[in-house]
Scaffold this motif. Structure first.
Motif, PDB file in Angstrom:
ATOM      1  N   HIS A 132      -8.233  -2.909  -0.363  1.00 52.27           N
ATOM      2  CA  HIS A 132      -7.201  -3.574  -1.149  1.00 52.27           C
ATOM      3  C   HIS A 132      -7.691  -3.654  -2.594  1.00 52.27           C
ATOM      4  N   VAL A 152      -7.626  -2.237   4.078  1.00 54.27           N
ATOM      5  CA  VAL A 152      -6.202  -2.244   4.421  1.00 54.27           C
ATOM      6  C   VAL A 152      -5.985  -1.310   5.611  1.00 54.27           C
ATOM      7  N   ARG A 169       4.399  -2.433   0.452  1.00 51.81           N
ATOM      8  CA  ARG A 169       3.271  -3.375   0.336  1.00 51.81           C
ATOM      9  C   ARG A 169       1.937  -2.625   0.441  1.00 51.81           C
ATOM     10  N   GLN A 170       1.870  -1.713   1.424  1.00 51.58           N
ATOM     11  CA  GLN A 170       0.614  -0.976   1.619  1.00 51.58           C
ATOM     12  C   GLN A 170       0.309  -0.081   0.415  1.00 51.58           C
ATOM     13  N   SER A 175       1.293  -0.405  -2.663  1.00 48.55           N
ATOM     14  CA  SER A 175       0.905  -1.225  -3.805  1.00 48.55           C
ATOM     15  C   SER A 175      -0.523  -1.740  -3.647  1.00 48.55           C
ATOM     16  N   SER A 176      -0.858  -2.096  -2.414  1.00 50.12           N
ATOM     17  CA  SER A 176      -2.149  -2.758  -2.194  1.00 50.12           C
ATOM     18  C   SER A 176      -3.343  -1.835  -2.381  1.00 50.12           C
ATOM     19  N   THR A 177      -3.160  -0.536  -2.234  1.00 48.98           N
ATOM     20  CA  THR A 177      -4.330   0.348  -2.391  1.00 48.98           C
ATOM     21  C   THR A 177      -4.296   1.141  -3.693  1.00 48.98           C
ATOM     22  N   ASP A 236       3.433  -8.221  -6.890  1.00 45.21           N
ATOM     23  CA  ASP A 236       4.709  -8.466  -6.193  1.00 45.21           C
ATOM     24  C   ASP A 236       5.756  -9.088  -7.123  1.00 45.21           C
TER      25      ASP A 236
END
Lengths: 368, 486
Positions: free
Chosen positions: B28, B35, B100-101, B103-105, B332
């Motif tokens: 993340h 993640v 979400r995934q 964006s998170s990585t 977010d």
């Protein structure tokens, strides 16, 4: 049934074997130190080096742990000559071979050899199956020959088992140049040139056993079904070797062929891999050094006097202890996880051997 | 933990996703916590599968162009709405999970992830239009039959590759729009995803499969640099995305289409300032620089203002004030417009490099005075951002006038457009605001310009029926001489 608090006989046997191996190692260390630091038998290098010490190694070093008093062997000592300063006086007059390591940057490291490579490979031969590496079967050695120990060592292995060895050379120094210059088409052409020679040998002769590197095995298998070509055993070593390659080789490249991963280098000799058990299907590769002739210890890179715990990652520290070569506590450019002794090799092993993390972005490996 | 598998294009060990023993963990960008883990293909496995590319192509050729377009249409809906396979243990991925995934990585804000998702949906859904643009209106049946009669002439096209290899970047998901047409052009794809962005190519593959594509159509190999080289060597045609260092070895290989740095530019001729009000010009330039977080190769990194306008410095200051209004916001946040850096050291190195060049003189960071805290590098919710930076350069040869960075960074220079145009360095996109017929004609013939926008069109505004950095159809097919007796 064994009661929960009762000692497990298997564990107890292994512990006893490990203790015995430790004793044997300590005795071997004493013997080697006595040889290399004796004015009559030691090499000019070590005798001169010992003059700078304020103690006599023969008195102070009673076992493996005491080698810490000698510090770390420096690889720069092996770059350049005169190489004869490494020949122990006790072996003077015998034919000498010089073997070189990589040599991709600057002057390669050289190690003198008299009988060590033969002894190492004869010992290794004992671990090979006569069924899959048949006695009298002929070999193909497909990989770096030139100034490397492999050239003579694999031939000796074949001869020791009653076979002859054919050779196809790959020059890793040229490969590194091509990779470094980004000349990937030329690299492909060179690989094709090497592989086509191997195909010619395999088709013209009755070859049963193969030594090669992971990359060359992949390239070879794109052109020929080695099982149909009669290959029964493959002895394979190189920096690309890992659990995934091991599995890929067994499942897809050469199913049914005895595949023996190895880790060796000019400075150490040849390590044995933990035998593969198809029933368990564990493809992880664990190497055991040819103790007591060589020891691999995994140490904390920030405190090389501390051995890491089992399962923990450490930098490879190699000690070679033969009458021809004494190399205490040399910090290799590899790292691995420390593995527990097994009954076949009741001393520490290393698993998932790979380039030491801080070097990974700067060193080119796995090119052949 | 979620484990992203290898897809072997229906060859290798069958259709099932493949779990490698080599695994890389995707962390993340904020917390550093895993993640997902991603199976890594060993180079030999890729090479072995590529040896069966012809089989893969034959399967795809068994479907008609119309069937493939219908698959693309279904895939469009599935890509944006579907619960698609993702993990090797049967985990599925909803559109919200995907955003979400992703964006998170990658550090790309969720709002921009959704915007890119819409871009891809458009390309999936409008594939017929896209193909018509790439092939200049060729009837898809031409590829089904191998030849076609058009306006009384026989036309035949010959496929150049059994598989299209694609070495993908991690910077922006929009880039995947470029390879999607390959499937409709009956050429299976062999993908190496960017190390931080396996999400979009995997989801695109799963959308194709769920829409009825045979497994042979898509192969997905997260792998090392040498695994990528196997793809480039083993595929008849490839696309390679990367920096100058990555693409250099492949520069003279006609089989590899290079997508390197964009160095996209906006040219403002003197007449632009009389034809448009400055606010409108600022709109075009600001969007060119900052859309999609400034992460795309089509984002402008340079603005050339004609010296005859005598407005360069003033315009640069206005642009700086405008772009300085873009704030770093949490990933977010619905208005987030800047992407964060997963590795703070990368952001620090970029910012330091800019400062070092500023210190040599001849350039000034005009945005500095407008930033609330003064520093280019900021941290928001634990993530590092680089704020938009407009640099005024005295000379077009200043190092910062030739720099492209992974955030809204742009240099503004004054040039003598009439005499300097011949020296325009290679530029993926040039948007030229001018009605000067002579300049327009020269730009139309300028070989350093890949995409040319004449008028108030931001560099980042892509027309999907136009080729991008080489025409995919022309890369995959060549017209051949063909005759058949009646």
């Amino acid at each position: 049934m064994i009661a929960a608090d009762a000692p497990n006989p298997k564990t107890a046997d292994l512990e006893a074997a490990a203790a015995e191996a430790r004793d044997r190692l300590d005795a071997h260390v004493r013997e080697m130190v006595a040889w290399h630091f004796d004015e009559a038998t030691g090499s000019p290098f070590w005798l001169e080096w010992a003059h700078g010490l304020d103690f006599d190694p023969k008195d102070e070093i009673g076992g493996y742990a005491d080698l810490v008093h000698l510090g770390h062997f420096q690889d720069e000592w092996l770059r350049g000559g005169p190489v004869r300063r490494w020949v122990p006086k006790g072996l003077a007059g015998q034919p000498i071979s010089v073997f070189e390591t990589g040599g991709t940057t600057g002057v390669p490291k050289s190690r003198v050899n008299i009988e060590d490579f033969r002894i190492d490979y004869e010992q290794f031969s004992d671990s090979l199956s006569d069924e899959t590496f048949p006695r009298g079967g002929d070999w193909l050695m497909l990989g770096p020959t030139g100034p490397r120990r492999l050239r003579l060592a694999i031939e000796h292995l074949a001869q020791h088992r009653g076979g002859v060895c054919f050779f196809v050379d790959l020059d890793p120094r040229w490969v590194n140049r091509l990779v470094g210059d980004g000349r990937l088409r030329e690299l492909e052409a060179y690989k094709d040139h090497v592989i086509s020679q191997a195909l010619t040998v395999l088709r013209a002769h009755d070859i049963r056993c193969l030594f090669t590197t992971p990359k060359l095995l992949e390239a070879l298998c794109q052109k020929i079904d080695l099982v149909k070509a009669g290959i029964q055993g493959i002895f394979c070593g190189g920096t690309e070797m890992n659990a995934q390659f091991h599995r890929f080789a067994r499942e897809e490249l050469v199913p049914g062929v005895d595949f023996v991963p190895t880790y060796g280098n000019t400075l150490m000799g040849l390590a044995h891999s933990r035998p593969f058990d198809p029933a368990v299907g564990d493809y992880s590769i664990v190497y055991y050094p040819p103790q007591p002739r060589a020891v691999i210890e995994l140490v904390d890179p920030d405190d090389t006097t501390r051995t890491v715990g089992y399962g923990e990652t450490g930098r490879v520290m190699l000690t070679t202890l033969t009458r021809e070569f004494f190399m205490p506590r040399f910090l290799e450019r590899d790292e691995a996880e420390r593995a527990e002794p097994i009954p076949l090799y009741p001393w520490d092993g290393v698993s998932d051997l790979r380039l030491w993390a801080p070097l990974r972005e700067t060193v080119s490996v796995g090119v052949y | 933990m979620l484990h992203l598998p290898i897809l072997r294009g229906g060859v290798g060990q069958g259709d099932a996703p493949y779990r490698s023993l080599n695994v890389e963990v995707l962390p993340h960008v904020v917390t550093g916590k895993p993640v997902a883990e991603v199976s890594q293909a060993n180079p030999g496995l890729i090479a072995r599968d590529l040896a069966r590319s012809a089989e893969r192509r034959r399967v795809l050729e068994g479907l008609s162009g119309r069937e493939l377009l219908a698959i693309c249409g279904r895939a469009a809906k599935l890509f944006v709405e579907g619960e698609l396979p993702c993990g090797i243990d049967g985990e599925r991925q909803s559109p919200a999970d995907y955003v979400r995934q992703l964006s998170s990585t990658t550090g790309m804000p969720e709002a921009l992830c959704r915007a890119n998702m819409a871009k891809l949906e458009f390309v999936f859904a409008e594939m017929e239009r896209v193909l018509a643009g790439l092939s200049r209106g060729l009837d898809p049946e031409a590829l089904d039959r191998g030849f076609i009669e058009e306006d009384g002439r026989t036309v035949s096209y010959l496929a150049q590759a059994d598989s299209l290899g694609i070495i993908l970047p991690s910077n922006s998901p929009g880039v995947h729009s470029l390879w999607l047409p390959s499937i409709a052009l009956k050429t299976p794809v062999t993908l190496k995803p960017g190390s931080r962005e396996p999400w979009t190519p995997l989801r695109a593959c799963q959308a194709f499969l769920a829409a009825g594509c045979p497994p042979e159509a898509v192969a997905f190999y997260p792998t090392s640099h040498s695994g990528g080289a196997e793809i480039l060597l083993g595929c008849g045609r490839s696309m390679l995305f990367g920096d100058q260092h990555t693409v250099r070895p492949w520069k003279n290989d006609h089989r590899v289409q290079l997508h390197g740095p964009g160095w996209s530019k906006v040219l403002l001729a003197a007449d632009a300032f009389s034809a448009h009000d400055e606010g409108a010009i600022l709109d075009v330039v600001a969007e060119s620089v900052a859309s999609n977080g400034g992460r795309s190769c089509v984002n402008a990194s340079g603005v050339w203002v004609d010296r005859a306008a005598a407005r360069g410095r003033e315009f640069a200051a206005a642009l700086a004030e405008r772009l300085a209004g873009i704030e770093a916001r949490p990933l977010d946040h619905p208005q987030a417009a800047l992407a964060g850096f997963g590795d703070r050291r990368v952001a620090e190195a970029m910012s330091r490099m800019v400062d070092q060049h500023l210190a040599t003189g001849g350039a000034e960071d005009l945005t500095a005075r407008y930033r609330p805290v003064g520093d280019r590098l900021v941290e928001v919710d634990g993530l590092t951002y680089l704020l938009p930076t407009v640099v005024w350069c005295d000379d077009r040869n200043h190092p910062l006038a030739q720099t492209e960075l992974l955030f809204p960074f742009v240099s503004v220079v004054e040039v003598d457009l009439q005499s300097d145009l011949d020296d325009l360095p290679p530029s993926l996109v040039v948007s030229a605001l001018t009605d000067d017929a002579n300049l327009r004609r020269r730009l139309l013939g300028h070989r350093s310009v890949e995409r040319l926008n004449l008028g108030s069109i931001p560099t980042s505004r892509v027309s999907w029926d136009q080729p991008h950095e080489g025409n995919l159809f022309g890369h995959l097919y060549r017209q051949r001489s063909f005759q058949a007796s009646a």
